[in-house]
Design a protein around this motif. Structure first.
Motif, short mmCIF file in Angstrom:
data_model
loop_
_atom_site.label_atom_id
_atom_site.label_comp_id
_atom_site.label_asym_id
_atom_site.label_seq_id
_atom_site.Cartn_x
_atom_site.Cartn_y
_atom_site.Cartn_z
N SER A 151 53.40 -34.08 63.82
CA SER A 151 54.51 -33.19 64.18
C SER A 151 54.90 -32.32 63.00
CB SER A 151 55.73 -34.00 64.64
OG SER A 151 55.47 -34.62 65.87
N ALA A 152 54.95 -32.95 61.83
CA ALA A 152 55.29 -32.20 60.61
C ALA A 152 54.22 -31.16 60.29
CB ALA A 152 55.48 -33.16 59.44
N ALA A 153 52.99 -31.45 60.70
CA ALA A 153 51.87 -30.55 60.42
C ALA A 153 51.84 -29.34 61.35
CB ALA A 153 50.55 -31.31 60.53
N ARG A 154 52.66 -29.36 62.38
CA ARG A 154 52.68 -28.25 63.35
C ARG A 154 53.00 -26.92 62.69
NH1 ARG A 154 55.85 -29.99 68.84
NH2 ARG A 154 55.08 -27.98 69.55
N ALA A 155 53.82 -26.97 61.64
CA ALA A 155 54.24 -25.73 60.96
C ALA A 155 53.15 -25.19 60.04
CB ALA A 155 55.52 -25.99 60.17
N GLY A 156 52.05 -25.93 59.91
CA GLY A 156 50.95 -25.47 59.06
C GLY A 156 51.19 -25.68 57.59
N THR A 157 52.13 -26.56 57.25
CA THR A 157 52.44 -26.82 55.84
C THR A 157 51.36 -27.69 55.19
OG1 THR A 157 53.80 -28.68 56.55
CG2 THR A 157 54.93 -26.62 56.13
N ARG A 174 47.37 -37.79 54.14
CA ARG A 174 45.98 -37.41 54.45
C ARG A 174 45.30 -38.46 55.33
NH1 ARG A 174 44.63 -32.98 51.68
NH2 ARG A 174 45.69 -32.51 49.71
N ASN A 175 45.60 -39.73 55.05
CA ASN A 175 45.02 -40.81 55.86
C ASN A 175 45.49 -40.73 57.32
OD1 ASN A 175 43.58 -41.87 53.74
ND2 ASN A 175 45.12 -43.40 53.20
N HIS A 176 46.80 -40.50 57.49
CA HIS A 176 47.35 -40.41 58.84
C HIS A 176 46.80 -39.19 59.58
CE1 HIS A 176 49.94 -43.82 58.68
NE2 HIS A 176 50.74 -43.33 57.74
N LEU A 177 46.68 -38.07 58.87
CA LEU A 177 46.12 -36.87 59.48
C LEU A 177 44.67 -37.08 59.90
CD1 LEU A 177 47.59 -34.02 57.22
CD2 LEU A 177 48.12 -34.45 59.64
N SER A 178 43.92 -37.75 59.02
CA SER A 178 42.52 -38.03 59.31
C SER A 178 42.39 -38.92 60.54
CB SER A 178 41.87 -38.70 58.09
OG SER A 178 40.53 -39.03 58.38
N ALA A 179 43.25 -39.94 60.63
CA ALA A 179 43.23 -40.85 61.77
C ALA A 179 43.59 -40.10 63.06
CB ALA A 179 44.21 -42.00 61.54
N ALA A 180 44.60 -39.23 62.97
CA ALA A 180 45.03 -38.46 64.14
C ALA A 180 43.94 -37.51 64.61
CB ALA A 180 46.31 -37.68 63.82
N ILE A 181 43.25 -36.89 63.66
CA ILE A 181 42.15 -35.99 64.00
C ILE A 181 41.05 -36.76 64.75
CG2 ILE A 181 40.24 -34.63 63.02
CD1 ILE A 181 42.26 -33.74 60.81
N GLY A 182 40.73 -37.94 64.24
CA GLY A 182 39.70 -38.77 64.88
C GLY A 182 40.12 -39.23 66.27
N LYS A 183 41.36 -39.66 66.42
CA LYS A 183 41.83 -40.20 67.69
C LYS A 183 41.96 -39.13 68.78
CE LYS A 183 44.36 -44.20 65.89
NZ LYS A 183 45.69 -44.82 65.74
N THR A 184 42.22 -37.90 68.36
CA THR A 184 42.35 -36.82 69.35
C THR A 184 41.02 -36.15 69.65
OG1 THR A 184 42.91 -35.25 67.58
CG2 THR A 184 44.75 -36.29 68.74
N GLY A 185 39.97 -36.58 68.95
CA GLY A 185 38.65 -35.98 69.16
C GLY A 185 38.55 -34.58 68.59
N ALA A 186 39.44 -34.27 67.65
CA ALA A 186 39.47 -32.93 67.06
C ALA A 186 38.59 -32.87 65.82
CB ALA A 186 40.91 -32.56 66.69
N GLU A 191 43.55 -28.29 65.37
CA GLU A 191 43.04 -28.67 66.69
C GLU A 191 43.67 -29.99 67.16
OE1 GLU A 191 38.75 -29.81 68.75
OE2 GLU A 191 38.73 -28.65 66.88
N ALA A 192 43.88 -30.90 66.23
CA ALA A 192 44.52 -32.17 66.57
C ALA A 192 45.95 -31.94 67.05
CB ALA A 192 44.51 -33.10 65.35
N VAL A 193 46.65 -31.04 66.35
CA VAL A 193 48.02 -30.70 66.75
C VAL A 193 48.02 -30.10 68.15
CG1 VAL A 193 49.96 -29.13 66.31
CG2 VAL A 193 48.91 -30.37 64.41
N ARG A 194 47.10 -29.16 68.40
CA ARG A 194 47.04 -28.49 69.70
C ARG A 194 46.73 -29.49 70.82
NH1 ARG A 194 44.20 -24.72 68.01
NH2 ARG A 194 42.12 -25.46 68.59
#
Length: 202
Positions: A151-157, A174-186, A191-194
């Motif tokens: 959610s915090a990454a939505r602003a592109g910060t 970075r670890n959480h973002l990486s996990a989120a990217i993997g879980k969303t298939g992005a 792309e994960a945010v979208r």
């Protein structure tokens, strides 16, 4: 018996239209109207509505978070989420937060009034098409922390900015973002945010 209603929507025109339509019903009375999530609980405590109709995307706190706050502050008030954004993830999160129903804004006036009555009676009302999509989509794969970071990454910060805002280390972010990217298939953070937004997971 008259059912007292609180309406929360940041679009004054939509809020006014809902108030006018519901006010035509003999047993429904709009006692409060607010434009932001942070105004809901104070208005509810002042006016003591029986049912609150909440939009999802509002300034001052989204309708799903506000649902939980309202249910905690005034358990006698039931919640019906009425939104333009009919996303499966929103439905599941709203119900988990304590909402009694979830419908979209293009629901015919008579059906909306009936949904209010059913939610007031303690029944669950979910737009049929959304209910099917929600069951098909399953639950969000994201943890609460991954959702917060995304959610915090939505602003592109930057990761550093997110880390500072959430009081986490940059490596953890970075670890959480990486996990989120993997879980969303992005393949990227954007792309994960979208994907998460489109599914109503954020």
């Amino acid at each position: 018996m008259t059912i007292r209603l609180l309406l929360a929507d940041d679009q004054a025109l939509v809020r006014g239209a809902l108030a006018a339509l519901l006010g035509l019903e003999h047993d429904l009375d709009v006692v409060a109207e607010v434009g932001g999530g942070d105004e809901v609980v104070p208005a509810a405590l002042e006016h003591r509505p029986d049912v609150a109709l909440l939009d999802v995307e509002m300034p001052g706190g989204d309708g799903i978070v506000t649902t939980g706050l309202l249910r905690a502050a005034l358990p006698t008030c039931r919640v019906l989420v009425v939104t333009t954004f009919g996303r499966p993830g929103y439905v599941r999160r709203a119900i988990d937060a304590g909402a009694g129903g979830f419908v979209v804004k293009d629901t015919p006036a008579r059906q909306l009034a009936e949904a209010v009555r059913r939610v007031h009676a303690g029944l669950r009302v979910i737009d049929p098409e959304l209910a099917t999509e929600t069951l098909t989509a399953g639950t969000s794969p994201l943890t609460a922390r991954e959702r917060e970071v995304l959610s915090a990454a939505r602003a592109g910060t930057t990761a550093a900015s997110i880390a500072s805002a959430l009081h986490l280390s940059e490596g953890t972010v970075r670890n959480h973002l990486s996990a989120a990217i993997g879980k969303t298939g992005a393949t990227t953070r954007a792309e994960a945010v979208r994907t998460a937004v489109d599914n109503g997971w954020l």
